[in-house]
Design a protein around this motif. Structure first.
Motif, PDB file in Angstrom:
ATOM      1  N   PRO A 124       5.137 -34.464   9.832  1.00  0.00           N
ATOM      2  CA  PRO A 124       6.205 -33.444   9.807  1.00  0.00           C
ATOM      3  C   PRO A 124       6.335 -32.666  11.114  1.00  0.00           C
ATOM      4  O   PRO A 124       7.450 -32.473  11.622  1.00  0.00           O
ATOM      5  CB  PRO A 124       5.807 -32.525   8.649  1.00  0.00           C
ATOM      6  CG  PRO A 124       4.989 -33.375   7.755  1.00  0.00           C
ATOM      7  CD  PRO A 124       4.239 -34.295   8.679  1.00  0.00           C
TER       8      PRO A 124
ATOM      9  N   LEU B 297       9.717 -31.595   4.712  1.00  0.00           N
ATOM     10  CA  LEU B 297       9.351 -32.931   5.201  1.00  0.00           C
ATOM     11  C   LEU B 297       8.001 -33.376   4.641  1.00  0.00           C
ATOM     12  O   LEU B 297       7.836 -34.534   4.258  1.00  0.00           O
ATOM     13  CB  LEU B 297       9.296 -32.938   6.728  1.00  0.00           C
ATOM     14  CG  LEU B 297      10.619 -33.028   7.452  1.00  0.00           C
ATOM     15  CD1 LEU B 297      10.422 -32.812   8.945  1.00  0.00           C
ATOM     16  CD2 LEU B 297      11.278 -34.361   7.205  1.00  0.00           C
TER      17      LEU B 297
ATOM     18  N   ALA C 158       9.252 -27.914   7.763  1.00  0.00           N
ATOM     19  CA  ALA C 158       7.998 -28.676   7.782  1.00  0.00           C
ATOM     20  C   ALA C 158       7.483 -28.901   6.362  1.00  0.00           C
ATOM     21  O   ALA C 158       7.007 -29.998   6.035  1.00  0.00           O
ATOM     22  CB  ALA C 158       6.949 -27.952   8.623  1.00  0.00           C
TER      23      ALA C 158
ATOM     24  N   ALA D 229      14.514 -34.786  10.091  1.00  0.00           N
ATOM     25  CA  ALA D 229      13.877 -33.501  10.402  1.00  0.00           C
ATOM     26  C   ALA D 229      14.892 -32.525  10.991  1.00  0.00           C
ATOM     27  O   ALA D 229      14.871 -31.329  10.669  1.00  0.00           O
ATOM     28  CB  ALA D 229      12.721 -33.712  11.382  1.00  0.00           C
TER      29      ALA D 229
ATOM     30  N   ALA E  49       7.784 -34.955  13.746  1.00  0.00           N
ATOM     31  CA  ALA E  49       9.207 -35.222  13.501  1.00  0.00           C
ATOM     32  C   ALA E  49      10.061 -34.021  13.899  1.00  0.00           C
ATOM     33  O   ALA E  49      11.138 -34.186  14.485  1.00  0.00           O
ATOM     34  CB  ALA E  49       9.428 -35.576  12.032  1.00  0.00           C
ATOM     35  N   LEU E  50       9.598 -32.821  13.607  1.00  0.00           N
ATOM     36  CA  LEU E  50      10.344 -31.621  13.993  1.00  0.00           C
ATOM     37  C   LEU E  50      10.373 -31.459  15.513  1.00  0.00           C
ATOM     38  O   LEU E  50      11.380 -31.041  16.084  1.00  0.00           O
ATOM     39  CB  LEU E  50       9.757 -30.385  13.323  1.00  0.00           C
ATOM     40  CG  LEU E  50      10.054 -30.278  11.826  1.00  0.00           C
ATOM     41  CD1 LEU E  50       9.211 -29.195  11.187  1.00  0.00           C
ATOM     42  CD2 LEU E  50      11.530 -30.032  11.584  1.00  0.00           C
TER      43      LEU E  50
END
Length: 165
Positions: free
Chosen positions: A126, A100, A97, A81, A129-130
């Protein structure tokens, strides 16, 4: 890659693993950032293989004893990410986003997850993860806080599928 395109590829029977048929050297030479320097080739290769990496993460969480792979899966997803965020920062706030989500959608399709099981993977992971990727740049004390949400989502996914099998 968009979720719609990933779902269309899945419906057409195309796997994210089909890109592995092209030799690595040929893909690296064709990479626009390779340019002989070698510095930009690795990030571009990782970004090209994002769906395969995500498939490995999802597959690892679906395997036996998934909790032993939980930390490594969360770290790899957070670093992926972060890479997507730095490489697509100029494309807009939602571009990392969306990228991902597309990779995770392809991974869910490749792992033959039911539609209900795909929703958290493509909609919740997503953003988490970001958030964890942002935490990688935080002071050491705050890094754990940022990755906890992602680990919790991955653990819930692994636990759910361990009970179902």
């Amino acid at each position: 890659m968009s979720i719609e395109r990933a779902n269309a590829d899945c419906a057409a029977g195309q796997s994210p693993f089909s890109m592995l048929d092209t030799p690595l050297k040929k893909r690296c030479a064709a990479s626009p950032t390779a340019g002989g320097s070698g510095g930009g080739a690795l990030p571009s290769m990782v970004l090209e293989c994002g769906s395969v990496i995500c498939s490995g993460i999802v597959g690892g969480l679906l395997s036996s004893f998934p909790l032993s792979r939980l930390h490594k899966s969360a770290v790899v997803l957070a670093h992926l990410a972060a890479l997507a965020g730095t490489q697509h920062a100029t494309a807009g706030a939602n571009a990392p986003a969306a990228l991902l989500a597309g990779w995770l959608s392809e991974a869910a399709c490749a792992c033959q997850l039911a539609e209900a099981a795909q929703r958290p993977v493509t909609q919740l992971w997503p953003a988490a993860a970001l958030e964890a990727a942002d935490g990688l740049r935080a002071p050491a004390r705050e890094q754990g806080l940022a990755s906890r949400r992602l680990k919790k989502l991955l653990r819930e996914f692994a636990d759910t599928h361990a009970r179902d099998s």
